[in-house]
Motif scaffolding. Structure first.
Motif, PDB file in Angstrom:
ATOM      1  N   CYS A 206       0.933  -1.267   0.066  1.00 38.95           N
ATOM      2  CA  CYS A 206      -0.168   0.035  -0.134  1.00 38.95           C
ATOM      3  C   CYS A 206       0.906   1.340  -0.220  1.00 38.95           C
ATOM      4  O   CYS A 206       0.343   2.475  -0.042  1.00 38.95           O
ATOM      5  N   THR A 207       2.241   1.031   0.237  1.00 35.44           N
ATOM      6  CA  THR A 207       3.086   2.256   0.206  1.00 35.44           C
ATOM      7  C   THR A 207       3.623   2.716  -0.838  1.00 35.44           C
ATOM      8  O   THR A 207       4.357   3.596  -1.251  1.00 35.44           O
ATOM      9  N   VAL A 208       3.338   1.970  -1.986  1.00 32.16           N
ATOM     10  CA  VAL A 208       4.108   2.081  -3.352  1.00 32.16           C
ATOM     11  C   VAL A 208       3.070   2.657  -4.393  1.00 32.16           C
ATOM     12  O   VAL A 208       2.042   2.236  -4.724  1.00 32.16           O
ATOM     13  N   SER A 209       3.297   3.690  -5.031  1.00 31.73           N
ATOM     14  CA  SER A 209       2.510   4.407  -5.874  1.00 31.73           C
ATOM     15  C   SER A 209       2.730   3.713  -7.227  1.00 31.73           C
ATOM     16  O   SER A 209       3.495   2.685  -7.484  1.00 31.73           O
ATOM     17  N   GLU A 210       1.743   4.087  -8.213  1.00 32.56           N
ATOM     18  CA  GLU A 210       1.662   3.240  -9.758  1.00 32.56           C
ATOM     19  C   GLU A 210       2.944   3.473 -10.254  1.00 32.56           C
ATOM     20  O   GLU A 210       3.393   2.330 -11.232  1.00 32.56           O
ATOM     21  N   GLU A 211       3.880   4.570 -10.310  1.00 31.87           N
ATOM     22  CA  GLU A 211       4.938   4.759 -10.867  1.00 31.87           C
ATOM     23  C   GLU A 211       6.036   4.053 -10.088  1.00 31.87           C
ATOM     24  O   GLU A 211       7.362   3.897 -10.541  1.00 31.87           O
ATOM     25  N   GLY A 212       5.843   3.452  -9.107  1.00 35.22           N
ATOM     26  CA  GLY A 212       7.042   2.582  -8.230  1.00 35.22           C
ATOM     27  C   GLY A 212       7.637   3.479  -7.418  1.00 35.22           C
ATOM     28  O   GLY A 212       8.575   2.976  -6.559  1.00 35.22           O
ATOM     29  N   GLY A 213       7.085   4.585  -6.920  1.00 34.86           N
ATOM     30  CA  GLY A 213       7.781   5.468  -5.640  1.00 34.86           C
ATOM     31  C   GLY A 213       7.181   5.366  -4.645  1.00 34.86           C
ATOM     32  O   GLY A 213       5.977   4.586  -4.533  1.00 34.86           O
ATOM     33  N   LEU A 214       7.609   6.091  -3.197  1.00 32.64           N
ATOM     34  CA  LEU A 214       6.872   5.796  -2.266  1.00 32.64           C
ATOM     35  C   LEU A 214       5.706   7.068  -2.261  1.00 32.64           C
ATOM     36  O   LEU A 214       5.886   7.958  -2.562  1.00 32.64           O
ATOM     37  N   ARG A 215       4.517   6.449  -1.719  1.00 30.91           N
ATOM     38  CA  ARG A 215       3.418   7.521  -1.691  1.00 30.91           C
ATOM     39  C   ARG A 215       3.564   8.539  -0.812  1.00 30.91           C
ATOM     40  O   ARG A 215       4.269   8.359   0.415  1.00 30.91           O
ATOM     41  N   PRO A 216       3.025   9.760  -1.128  1.00 26.99           N
ATOM     42  CA  PRO A 216       3.181  10.946  -0.364  1.00 26.99           C
ATOM     43  C   PRO A 216       2.981  10.792   1.307  1.00 26.99           C
ATOM     44  O   PRO A 216       3.573  11.545   1.998  1.00 26.99           O
ATOM     45  N   GLU A 217       1.872  10.050   1.673  1.00 32.20           N
ATOM     46  CA  GLU A 217       1.668  10.099   2.951  1.00 32.20           C
ATOM     47  C   GLU A 217       2.726   9.283   3.621  1.00 32.20           C
ATOM     48  O   GLU A 217       2.653   9.331   5.045  1.00 32.20           O
ATOM     49  N   TYR A 218       3.582   8.640   3.083  1.00 28.60           N
ATOM     50  CA  TYR A 218       4.642   7.952   3.963  1.00 28.60           C
ATOM     51  C   TYR A 218       5.947   8.609   3.726  1.00 28.60           C
ATOM     52  O   TYR A 218       7.004   8.048   4.093  1.00 28.60           O
ATOM     53  N   TRP A 219       5.905   9.882   3.103  1.00 22.32           N
ATOM     54  CA  TRP A 219       7.557  10.696   3.135  1.00 22.32           C
ATOM     55  C   TRP A 219       7.735  11.028   4.427  1.00 22.32           C
ATOM     56  O   TRP A 219       7.044  11.556   5.371  1.00 22.32           O
ATOM     57  N   SER A 220       9.128  11.287   4.635  1.00 17.78           N
ATOM     58  CA  SER A 220       9.712  11.756   5.879  1.00 17.78           C
ATOM     59  C   SER A 220      10.117  13.185   5.415  1.00 17.78           C
ATOM     60  O   SER A 220      10.285  13.289   4.098  1.00 17.78           O
ATOM     61  N   ARG A 221      10.603  14.128   6.320  1.00 19.98           N
ATOM     62  CA  ARG A 221      11.073  15.205   5.809  1.00 19.98           C
ATOM     63  C   ARG A 221      12.634  15.257   5.657  1.00 19.98           C
ATOM     64  O   ARG A 221      13.482  15.780   6.151  1.00 19.98           O
ATOM     65  N   ASP A 222      12.872  14.315   4.583  1.00 20.36           N
ATOM     66  CA  ASP A 222      14.198  14.160   3.870  1.00 20.36           C
ATOM     67  C   ASP A 222      13.862  13.466   2.552  1.00 20.36           C
ATOM     68  O   ASP A 222      12.763  13.032   2.215  1.00 20.36           O
ATOM     69  N   PRO A 223      14.988  13.281   1.917  1.00 22.07           N
ATOM     70  CA  PRO A 223      14.603  12.648   0.506  1.00 22.07           C
ATOM     71  C   PRO A 223      14.623  11.142   0.480  1.00 22.07           C
ATOM     72  O   PRO A 223      14.315  10.563  -0.568  1.00 22.07           O
ATOM     73  N   THR A 224      14.685  10.470   1.350  1.00 17.70           N
ATOM     74  CA  THR A 224      15.067   8.833   1.458  1.00 17.70           C
ATOM     75  C   THR A 224      14.289   8.055   2.513  1.00 17.70           C
ATOM     76  O   THR A 224      14.236   6.877   1.904  1.00 17.70           O
TER      77      THR A 224
END
Length: 246
Positions: A206-224
């Motif tokens: 559920c954390t992976v977007s259609e393009e294969g990235g991390l979904r925004p609701e699971y982002w931290s305040r850093d790039p990785t």
């Protein structure tokens, strides 16, 4: 189960050993979790790991005999390798599957060459440590946690560049290219873990977007990294794997 564990061994039945990605898991721990789960961040624990010398000290784990061990070692390697554009912008791929990105203006690098280069580096910075840890805890059931997929938003990365700030003028690499590095990274870990008898805990779907990235609701305040919500989902996987109700 855990009552029996305490009679025959020392410490807690679940041990999580890793680097920066386990911080999100540690933040999600409840008081009940802390009774059964020990988290050791190798970067923060100088007794367990000498960062400048890249030296693992297994004596720091003396007396621990957990039933389950979950590793997360060098999960940011793919980001260090490919989050920022190379000065000579590249695409990678092969004749059968094409290149990523599909851009003739980029310098083409064969995927096999990239894979071999990444494997050589992982052998030095990660796999040799993983082998020693696997041997140390060979009586436990061993797992390696999947790494959060790359952040797909270049704007978010530019706003929170972290350790990549100095290289940011080169530009953030396209998500397709970064996902390719991520997939190679993950494949190399699957191969190594299979050889060591370590099972893989895949990233929560559920954390992976259609393009294969991390979904925004699971982002931290850093790039990785994933945030606390991401860590809570991984913690749920750990509990389920170990048979712990919460």
């Amino acid at each position: 189960m855990f009552g029996l564990f305490r009679k025959r061994s020392e410490g807690k039945p679940i041990l999580i050993v890793g680097m920066s990605h386990i911080n999100a898991i540690a933040r999600a721990l409840s008081d009940d979790d802390r009774r059964t789960i020990q988290v050791t961040n190798l970067v923060a624990d100088k007794a367990a790991f000498d960062v400048p010398k890249d030296r693992l000290n297994l004596k720091a784990f003396a007396g621990l005999t957990p039933d389950f061990v979950f590793f997360s070692i060098k999960g940011n390697f793919h980001n260090a390798f490919g989050l920022i554009e190379h000065p000579t912008r590249m695409s990678i791929g092969d004749a059968a599957r094409g290149r990523v990105p599909d851009d003739d203006a980029r310098h083409f690098v064969p995927e096999d060459m990239v894979r071999e280069h990444m494997k050589e580096q992982l052998e030095t910075i990660a796999f040799r440590h993983l082998r020693r840890l696997a041997e140390r805890f060979r009586s436990a059931r061993l797992f390696h946690l999947g790494f959060p997929p790359p952040n797909g938003d270049a704007g978010h990365i530019a706003e929170h560049p972290g350790i990549f700030r100095a290289k940011l003028p080169l530009g953030v690499a396209p998500i397709g290219l970064r996902r390719k590095f991520y997939d190679i990274h993950a494949d190399l870990y699957r191969d190594e873990c299979r050889a060591l008898g370590i099972e893989i805990v895949e990233v929560p779907a559920c954390t992976v977007s259609e393009e294969g990235g991390l979904r925004p609701e699971y982002w931290s305040r850093d790039p990785t990294h994933g945030n606390g919500r991401y860590g809570a989902l991984v913690l749920r996987q750990i509990r389920a794997t170990a048979g712990v109700a919460q």
